[in-house]
Each structure stands twice: as C-alpha cells, then as structure tokens.
Scaffold this motif. Structure first.
Motif, short mmCIF file in Angstrom:
data_model
loop_
_atom_site.label_atom_id
_atom_site.label_comp_id
_atom_site.label_asym_id
_atom_site.label_seq_id
_atom_site.Cartn_x
_atom_site.Cartn_y
_atom_site.Cartn_z
N GLY A 34 0.80 -1.22 0.00
CA GLY A 34 0.00 0.00 0.00
C GLY A 34 0.83 1.27 0.00
N ALA A 35 2.16 1.14 -0.15
CA ALA A 35 3.03 2.32 -0.10
C ALA A 35 2.94 3.15 -1.37
N VAL A 36 2.61 2.52 -2.50
CA VAL A 36 2.48 3.25 -3.76
C VAL A 36 1.16 2.87 -4.41
N GLY A 37 0.68 3.76 -5.28
CA GLY A 37 -0.57 3.51 -5.98
C GLY A 37 -0.35 3.01 -7.39
N ALA A 38 -1.44 2.78 -8.07
CA ALA A 38 -1.36 2.22 -9.43
C ALA A 38 -0.75 3.20 -10.41
N ARG A 39 -0.84 4.51 -10.11
CA ARG A 39 -0.35 5.49 -11.08
C ARG A 39 1.16 5.41 -11.26
N ALA A 40 1.88 4.90 -10.25
CA ALA A 40 3.33 4.78 -10.38
C ALA A 40 3.69 3.87 -11.55
N GLY A 41 2.91 2.80 -11.76
CA GLY A 41 3.16 1.92 -12.88
C GLY A 41 2.97 2.61 -14.21
N ARG A 42 2.02 3.53 -14.26
CA ARG A 42 1.80 4.28 -15.51
C ARG A 42 3.01 5.15 -15.83
N TYR A 43 3.62 5.72 -14.81
CA TYR A 43 4.83 6.52 -15.04
C TYR A 43 5.96 5.63 -15.56
N LEU A 44 6.06 4.43 -15.02
CA LEU A 44 7.11 3.50 -15.46
C LEU A 44 6.96 3.19 -16.94
N TRP A 45 5.78 2.73 -17.35
CA TRP A 45 5.60 2.32 -18.73
C TRP A 45 5.53 3.52 -19.67
N GLY A 46 5.12 4.66 -19.15
CA GLY A 46 5.21 5.88 -19.95
C GLY A 46 6.66 6.24 -20.24
N GLY A 47 7.53 6.04 -19.23
CA GLY A 47 8.95 6.29 -19.44
C GLY A 47 9.56 5.33 -20.44
N VAL A 48 9.13 4.05 -20.39
CA VAL A 48 9.61 3.07 -21.37
C VAL A 48 9.23 3.51 -22.79
N GLY A 49 7.96 3.93 -22.95
CA GLY A 49 7.51 4.40 -24.26
C GLY A 49 8.27 5.62 -24.72
N ALA A 50 8.52 6.56 -23.80
CA ALA A 50 9.27 7.77 -24.16
C ALA A 50 10.70 7.43 -24.57
#
Length: 283
Positions: A34-50
C-alpha cells in the motif's frame, strides 16, 4: 553480420530489461504494502515508451543525415560510426564493471526518494533514460556494423533484430526464475568478454576502412592461416565478425589488436581497482 546484430540486440535489450525489471519489481512490492498507488506503474511504462520514442527519433536523424550527405562524406561518416560503435562498446563494459554491483541498490534508493516525496516523474525519467540510452547505443552499434559490412539484405537485418529481441526476452525470463546455472553476475562477465571481442572486430574493420581510403598504409600480410581457418569461410567468417580475427593480418591490423587490447586491459584494471577501493571505503 547476422551474428553481430543478434548479439548486440540481445545484450542491449537484456540491460534495458534489467533496469525495467528492477523498477517494476520494486513498484509491485511496494504496491502490495500500500506504499504506492497504481499510477506509479503508468509513469514507469510511460517512461519506457518515451525512451523508445527517443531512440527511434535518434535512428531517423542518423539515417536522414546520412542520406543528405555527399557520398564521400557519407563514407567518412560510416567509418567514424564504426570506431564510435567500438568505443561505445568498451565504454559500456567499463560502466557496467563499475556500476553493476550497486545498480539495483542505487535504483531502489531513487525510487524510495520518489515515493517519500510523491515525485513519480522520477520513475518516468529513470525508465526513459534506461531505454533511450540502450536504444540509442543500439542504433550506433547497428549503423557501425552495417557500415562495416557489404551486401547485407534488409530482410536479413530485420530477421536478426527480431531474433535478438526474442532471445533477450527468453534469457531474461529464465534468469528471473532464479536459475543457478547462469546467475546475473556470471552472465555479465561472459557477455563482457563477448562485447570486448565484438569491439575488437569493429575496431579492426575501421582500421581496414582507413587502409582502403589510403589514410593508413597498406602492407603485405605477416602470415596466412587461411588454410587452417579462412576468415571468409562459413565458420571463419562468423568468428571474424564477432572477434576481429583475420587469417592474414598485416602490420596495421596487428598493431590495432595490440593497441586495442592493451587499452582495454589497462582500463579494466583501473576501473576494477577504483571499484574495489570504493567498496573498501564503504565497508
């Protein structure tokens, strides 16, 4: 040539997958608590795409720039890219020798700071830099290899790239299962040797291009081992493309081999000594 392409795609993809895997595993572990939310994963895969986007833009720029150059300058650029690719391979080995031990810890520290401050763009940037770096290096490597080869078909190149990606994902999946047969440390040591041999192959090709352009002198071969292992044959050709082997080397080639391996040996010893001292101070 196909062997070179497959190896480079495989090795570069593994390195990018390693960083992405560390980031993804940490995020999953923290999400379970519960330390991080689901949005952190979106930042990860957004960075991969970038990161992939940056690598593709870089590839388009290199190819576009080469197309508008006069033929003579294009040949010079191709020769320069061969040497640049060889230099980047050596630099990558030295960087991994210095940082492989602490890579996981450093990445997780950065993620912990991002979690505490809520700055999830850190995850995006880490992923983007990892993918863009490996992707851009791959572009340079492939361009340098293709510049040093003749008669390579587009279909063969695309097939080798696809094979490299497939082998990389399969290798990463096996190693993530915790295989004791080839742990990460041993994998990087083996691939390190293979990369340095490939760097020697590219450096040797670059020297031959300089000889062909009349910049370096042409000499008669010092010896000829073509009867034992011909570097234009099926087996010898593969070994030559992956290691820089020449059945009939001249003085330029021999001096290139000696200079390359002398520099690599000294650089590895220096980095290893610096890393050992840093570990001792930290301990």
């Amino acid at each position: 040539m196909s062997g070179q392409i497959i190896f480079v795609i495989w090795r570069e993809s593994i390195e990018a997958l390693l960083v992405i895997g560390i980031l993804s595993s940490w995020l999953r572990r923290e999400a379970a608590t519960g330390a991080v939310g689901a949005r952190a994963g979106r930042y990860l895969w957004g960075g991969v795409g970038a990161g992939l986007g940056v690598a593709l833009v870089f590839a388009a720029m290199v190819l576009g720039f080469a197309e508008i150059m006069p033929p003579v300058l294009r040949d010079d650029m191709m020769t320069a890219m061969v040497f640049l690719a060889a230099g980047l391979i050596v630099q990558m080995v030295l960087w991994m020798r210095r940082h492989a031990r602490t890579l996981k810890r450093d990445l997780e520290w950065g993620l912990s700071d991002a979690a505490r401050s809520g700055h999830w763009w850190t995850v995006f940037i880490l992923a983007a830099i990892a993918v863009a770096r490996e992707g851009s290096e791959t572009v340079v490597f492939l361009y340098g290899m293709l510049a040093g080869a003749a008669g390579t078909s587009l279909l063969g190149v695309l097939g080798a790239i696809a094979a490299g990606f497939a082998i990389a994902f399969a290798t990463y999946a096996l190693m993530q299962l915790g295989s004791r047969l080839l742990p990460w440390g041993r994998f990087f040591r083996i691939s390190e040797v293979m990369l340095l041999l490939l760097g020697c192959a590219l450096f040797t090709t670059g020297l031959e291009k300089l000889v062909g352009a009349g910049i370096l002198p042409f000499h008669a071969p010092l010896w000829d081992m073509g009867g034992i292992l011909d570097d234009s044959g099926p087996v010898g050709g593969v070994i030559a493309s992956l290691t820089g082997y020449r059945a009939a080397p001249d003085w330029v080639t021999l001096a290139g081999w000696v200079g390359y391996w002398a520099f690599v040996t000294a650089a590895l010893a220096f980095v290893t000594r610096r890393t050992r001292l840093a570990v001792q101070r930290a301990g």
